[in-house]
Design a protein around this motif. Structure first.
Motif, PDB file in Angstrom:
ATOM      1  N   THR A 211       8.463 -10.601   2.800  1.00  0.00           N
ATOM      2  CA  THR A 211       9.748 -10.729   2.118  1.00  0.00           C
ATOM      3  C   THR A 211       9.814  -9.723   0.981  1.00  0.00           C
ATOM      4  OG1 THR A 211      10.063 -13.040   2.718  1.00  0.00           O
ATOM      5  CG2 THR A 211      11.077 -12.322   0.666  1.00  0.00           C
ATOM      6  N   HIS A 212      10.955  -9.061   0.849  1.00  0.00           N
ATOM      7  CA  HIS A 212      11.183  -8.178  -0.290  1.00  0.00           C
ATOM      8  C   HIS A 212      12.128  -8.834  -1.283  1.00  0.00           C
ATOM      9  CE1 HIS A 212       9.185  -4.834   1.658  1.00  0.00           C
ATOM     10  NE2 HIS A 212       9.909  -5.046   2.738  1.00  0.00           N
ATOM     11  N   GLY A 213      12.115  -8.299  -2.485  1.00  0.00           N
ATOM     12  CA  GLY A 213      13.082  -8.749  -3.469  1.00  0.00           C
ATOM     13  C   GLY A 213      13.989  -7.602  -3.858  1.00  0.00           C
TER      14      GLY A 213
ATOM     15  N   TYR B 212      14.236  -2.997  -8.534  1.00  0.00           N
ATOM     16  CA  TYR B 212      12.860  -3.083  -8.049  1.00  0.00           C
ATOM     17  C   TYR B 212      12.659  -4.295  -7.150  1.00  0.00           C
ATOM     18  CZ  TYR B 212      11.824  -6.716 -11.582  1.00  0.00           C
ATOM     19  OH  TYR B 212      11.805  -7.862 -12.323  1.00  0.00           O
ATOM     20  N   CYS B 213      11.578  -4.197  -6.386  1.00  0.00           N
ATOM     21  CA  CYS B 213      11.224  -5.299  -5.494  1.00  0.00           C
ATOM     22  C   CYS B 213      10.468  -6.350  -6.296  1.00  0.00           C
ATOM     23  CB  CYS B 213      10.381  -4.776  -4.335  1.00  0.00           C
ATOM     24  SG  CYS B 213       9.837  -6.088  -3.224  1.00  0.00           S
ATOM     25  N   THR B 214      10.964  -7.589  -6.240  1.00  0.00           N
ATOM     26  CA  THR B 214      10.367  -8.664  -7.046  1.00  0.00           C
ATOM     27  C   THR B 214       9.288  -9.436  -6.309  1.00  0.00           C
ATOM     28  OG1 THR B 214      12.173 -10.036  -6.257  1.00  0.00           O
ATOM     29  CG2 THR B 214      12.400  -9.127  -8.483  1.00  0.00           C
ATOM     30  N   ASN B 215       9.231  -9.272  -5.007  1.00  0.00           N
ATOM     31  CA  ASN B 215       8.337 -10.118  -4.222  1.00  0.00           C
ATOM     32  C   ASN B 215       7.161  -9.291  -3.716  1.00  0.00           C
ATOM     33  OD1 ASN B 215       8.261 -12.940  -3.132  1.00  0.00           O
ATOM     34  ND2 ASN B 215       7.958 -11.800  -1.228  1.00  0.00           N
ATOM     35  N   PHE B 216       5.958  -9.635  -4.116  1.00  0.00           N
ATOM     36  CA  PHE B 216       4.797  -8.781  -3.842  1.00  0.00           C
ATOM     37  C   PHE B 216       4.607  -8.595  -2.338  1.00  0.00           C
ATOM     38  CE2 PHE B 216       1.095  -6.438  -4.359  1.00  0.00           C
ATOM     39  CZ  PHE B 216       0.910  -6.174  -5.703  1.00  0.00           C
ATOM     40  N   CYS B 217       4.804  -7.345  -1.866  1.00  0.00           N
ATOM     41  CA  CYS B 217       4.935  -7.121  -0.428  1.00  0.00           C
ATOM     42  C   CYS B 217       3.935  -6.119   0.116  1.00  0.00           C
ATOM     43  CB  CYS B 217       6.350  -6.637  -0.120  1.00  0.00           C
ATOM     44  SG  CYS B 217       6.807  -5.167  -1.051  1.00  0.00           S
ATOM     45  N   HIS B 218       3.259  -5.370  -0.745  1.00  0.00           N
ATOM     46  CA  HIS B 218       2.531  -4.188  -0.265  1.00  0.00           C
ATOM     47  C   HIS B 218       1.621  -3.730  -1.393  1.00  0.00           C
ATOM     48  CE1 HIS B 218       2.108   0.043   1.114  1.00  0.00           C
ATOM     49  NE2 HIS B 218       2.462  -0.415   2.301  1.00  0.00           N
TER      50      HIS B 218
ATOM     51  N   LEU C 184       1.678  -0.940  -2.563  1.00  0.00           N
ATOM     52  CA  LEU C 184       2.550  -0.117  -3.411  1.00  0.00           C
ATOM     53  C   LEU C 184       3.840  -0.866  -3.770  1.00  0.00           C
ATOM     54  CD1 LEU C 184       2.000   3.325  -1.631  1.00  0.00           C
ATOM     55  CD2 LEU C 184       1.039   2.572  -3.818  1.00  0.00           C
ATOM     56  N   HIS C 185       3.719  -2.184  -3.850  1.00  0.00           N
ATOM     57  CA  HIS C 185       4.873  -3.015  -4.213  1.00  0.00           C
ATOM     58  C   HIS C 185       5.486  -2.586  -5.545  1.00  0.00           C
ATOM     59  CE1 HIS C 185       6.942  -6.605  -5.749  1.00  0.00           C
ATOM     60  NE2 HIS C 185       6.072  -6.637  -6.725  1.00  0.00           N
ATOM     61  N   LEU C 186       4.623  -2.235  -6.498  1.00  0.00           N
ATOM     62  CA  LEU C 186       5.153  -1.868  -7.817  1.00  0.00           C
ATOM     63  C   LEU C 186       5.959  -0.580  -7.768  1.00  0.00           C
ATOM     64  CD1 LEU C 186       2.054  -2.844  -9.949  1.00  0.00           C
ATOM     65  CD2 LEU C 186       4.259  -3.998  -9.886  1.00  0.00           C
ATOM     66  N   GLU C 187       5.617   0.271  -6.775  1.00  0.00           N
ATOM     67  CA  GLU C 187       6.360   1.520  -6.635  1.00  0.00           C
ATOM     68  C   GLU C 187       7.653   1.335  -5.836  1.00  0.00           C
ATOM     69  OE1 GLU C 187       3.138   1.139  -6.436  1.00  0.00           O
ATOM     70  OE2 GLU C 187       2.111   2.800  -7.422  1.00  0.00           O
ATOM     71  N   MET C 188       7.861   0.159  -5.312  1.00  0.00           N
ATOM     72  CA  MET C 188       9.081  -0.075  -4.520  1.00  0.00           C
ATOM     73  C   MET C 188      10.255  -0.279  -5.473  1.00  0.00           C
ATOM     74  SD  MET C 188       9.686  -2.619  -1.294  1.00  0.00           S
ATOM     75  CE  MET C 188      11.284  -2.730  -0.483  1.00  0.00           C
ATOM     76  N   ARG C 189      10.819   0.853  -5.920  1.00  0.00           N
ATOM     77  CA  ARG C 189      11.944   0.777  -6.851  1.00  0.00           C
ATOM     78  C   ARG C 189      12.827   2.003  -6.713  1.00  0.00           C
ATOM     79  NH1 ARG C 189       9.909   2.803 -12.266  1.00  0.00           N
ATOM     80  NH2 ARG C 189       7.675   3.136 -12.094  1.00  0.00           N
TER      81      ARG C 189
HETATM   82 CU1  CUA Z   1       8.958  -5.017  -1.320  1.00  0.00          CU
HETATM   83 CU2  CUA Z   1       7.631  -5.867  -3.056  1.00  0.00          CU
END
Ligand code: CUA
Ligand code: CUK
Ligand code: CA
Length: 610
Positions: free
Chosen positions: A555-557, A590-596, A598-603
């Motif tokens: 799941t992404h945020g 940004y993506c709020t749901n830890f997905c990867h 590189l989740h923190l870079e998902m913005r």
């Molecule tokens: Cu997509 Cu975190």
């Protein structure tokens, strides 16, 4: 347990009982006596229950990684939500936002949820029930009422998500709600606990305040009609034949003060005859009030409603899994009234008097509220003032035994609803029961004036009731059902059907029409389909996000900083949000749901030009 704590509890209970004494004069002086301190024997009982299996009893241990046998669907009271628990582990699996706002899921923030919520932000979920086929759950829907804003919501079980919500006109204090059990759920009924003028004219005299039994088409989610009566309508149940729905009333007096509501020495179980309702609709025997067909069910005005007198101010009504009896819990009376459903046929036919439908009235305890069943001929009733679950034998009651009690279990404290596994179906299996207690008082370490709520799981598989779990829960465990896993699990999907959402994004991009800007975004771990979007101050922006990751759990945020936007999108799900870009500057989404990794870079940037 120190003396001081026990002392405190005594005071708590006393002040509470004093208050109840106003309402419960009928319960008499003995109201003060029951278990005001925790006895030694109760402590022993807990010691025994520790550690899983007890000789001859089913195990309640669910080892790490093991699955539960039942889905529990909980109504969350004035939190406005539903919850999903695993039974018997009592692990909370999920919360389903319904009438509330939930920032984690974004419910209340997205266009999809706003369309159903229509700007309302509060709700009070009391009664949750599943859709039925042939007297048992079909695993399709859950239905729940909102007592505050008079709405019914439906949750589809495949996504475990609220999918429909309707207003019930002419209604206040929407309460007792129950789906048709046989042959399947085409209708569901819902009650108004508070009588009001219909239409709601503020100058109407008190004796023109009415209760409404509303019938809803469960598939279309549309009001079919309403039956107007003088009484208030509290809890509701349907039979197992598709012939009747029934409701308790505690204010048949049409009172507006507590003493007026307690004036009469009896109130009623009202039974609504569905064949006669259909006939009234066919013959156009109704008035249109606020867009709804309102059928007059008042005394002497029609033969649609049967009024079975029961002791004053009753509460719950529950039908036994064999479909034979409706048990009406006495609340102010220490009794339960057992109504034989076959006799309702005779009473509607005019062959017997309504009061002759009551075939037993056993004494259960002080303040009986709700009754559930083990499928083996026993009823189990929650007793509020005594703080007990009382198991009693239906047949013995019907044979005339005054106190057909099998076992009494102390619970902690002031129990409201109780429910046994599958107990509202013909497949009641008598394994577990939950006691949803209104107060935990001194039971847990102190967290301030607002104490946690307490729920206790009870093993009902043997002759004696045995507590196997004692835990806290978030406000407020109101009511629930517990459904066998094999009914639910095969119906639940791992991902959304992507094109069910008409706006599903297949290609990211920005489309501008004057001041209206549509930003379409795919989300694939760990990137959104665009790195930046340029906007002008004052643009009306709709962001649509579709999650293209098909791995379940991925799941992404989507949160837009300093713009109060936050939601999640699960695999193949689409959600959208519309806002005005009223603040110039650079804003990161940004993506709020830890997905990867590189989740923190998902913005990505939204650049709003002045
Ligand atoms: Cu997509 Cu975190
Ligand atoms: S009512 Cu609350 S304890 Cu709303 Cu279900 Cu009986
Ligand atoms: Ca009354």
């Amino acid at each position: 347990m120190s003396d001081k704590k026990i002392g405190n509890k005594k005071i708590d209970r006393r002040s509470l009982l004093k208050f109840l004494g106003v309402a419960g004069a009928a319960a008499g002086a003995s109201v003060m006596v029951p278990n005001s301190v925790i006895s030694e024997s109760k402590k022993m009982m807990f010691a025994k229950a520790e550690g899983g299996e007890e000789k001859g009893r089913q195990s309640y241990e669910v080892k790490p990684g093991e699955y539960d046998d039942y889905y529990g669907f909980w109504s969350g009271g004035h939190s406005g939500e539903l919850r999903v628990l695993g039974i018997p582990s009592m692990r909370e699996l999920k919360r389903i936002p319904v009438f509330n706002i939930d920032c984690g899921s974004g419910w209340g923030i997205t266009n999809e949820s706003k369309k159903l919520l229509k700007g309302l932000t509060v709700g009070d979920t009391h009664h949750v029930h599943g859709s039925y086929k042939d007297g048992t759950y079909d695993g399709k829907y859950l239905f729940v009422n909102d007592k505050i804003n008079a709405r019914i919501a439906r949750v589809r079980i495949d996504y475990m998500e609220t999918d429909a919500m309707i207003d019930i006109p002419n209604a206040q204090g929407l309460h007792g709600t129950f789906p048709q059990r046989y042959p399947k759920t085409e209708w569901l009924v819902t009650n108004t606990e508070f009588q009001i003028p219909v239409p709601n004219n503020p100058g109407a005299p008190q004796n023109e305040y009415y209760g409404l039994h509303t019938i809803v088409d469960a598939e279309k989610m549309a009001v079919v009609c309403q039956i107007m009566v003088e009484e208030n309508l509290d809890l509701a149940a349907t039979d197992y034949q598709g012939k009747y729905s029934m409701s308790t009333s505690y204010n048949s007096e049409q009172g507006v003060t507590i003493s007026e509501m307690l004036a009469a020495d009896h109130d009623y179980l009202l039974v609504f005859n569905w064949e006669r309702i259909r006939e009234a609709l066919r013959k156009n025997n109704y008035k249109m009030i606020n867009g709804v067909k309102v059928i007059d069910g008042r005394r002497g005005k029609s033969d649609i409603v049967l009024r079975i007198p029961v002791p004053k101010n009753p509460h719950g009504v529950n039908v036994s899994p064999d479909g034979k009896y409706a048990v009406c819990s006495g609340k102010v009376s220490p009794t339960c009234s057992v109504v034989e459903i076959a006799k309702i046929d005779q009473a509607f036919a005019g062959k017997i008097k309504p009061e002759e439908c009551v075939v037993a009235q056993p004494e259960i305890g002080l303040g009986p509220l709700h009754t559930t069943f083990d499928g083996r001929g026993n009823a189990i009733t929650s007793v509020f003032i005594d703080s007990t679950n009382v198991k009693w034998d239906l047949e013995r009651a019907i044979k005339g035994e005054k106190k057909p009690i099998v076992d009494v279990l102390d619970v902690h404290y002031q129990v409201g609803h109780i429910m046994a596994t599958m107990a509202e179906t013909k497949e009641a299996d008598g394994r577990w029961l939950i006691s949803l207690n209104k107060m935990s008082k001194d039971r847990f370490i102190n967290v301030g004036p607002l104490k946690p709520e307490c729920e206790q799981l009870v093993d009902i598989s043997g002759e004696k009731l045995r507590i196997v779990h004692d835990g806290t829960t978030y406000i407020e465990p109101h009511d629930c059902i517990m459904v066998r896993r094999d009914v639910i699990e095969p119906k639940v999907k791992h991902r959304y059907d992507m094109f069910e959402h008409p706006l599903a994004v297949t290609k990211s991009g920005v489309e501008r029409k004057g001041k209206d800007v549509t930003v379409s975004l795919t989300a694939n771990a760990p990137v959104y389909g665009l790195q930046e979007v340029k906007l002008k101050k004052g643009d009306r922006v709709t962001v649509i996000v579709t999650n293209h990751d098909e791995i379940s759990d991925l799941t992404h945020g989507f949160a837009l900083t300093n713009y109060n936007i936050n939601f999640i999108v699960s695999p193949f799900q689409t959600k959208s949000v519309t806002f005005t870009a009223d603040k110039p500057g650079v804003y990161w989404a940004y993506c709020t749901n830890f997905c990867h990794a590189l989740h923190l870079e998902m913005r990505m940037r939204f650049i709003v030009e002045a």
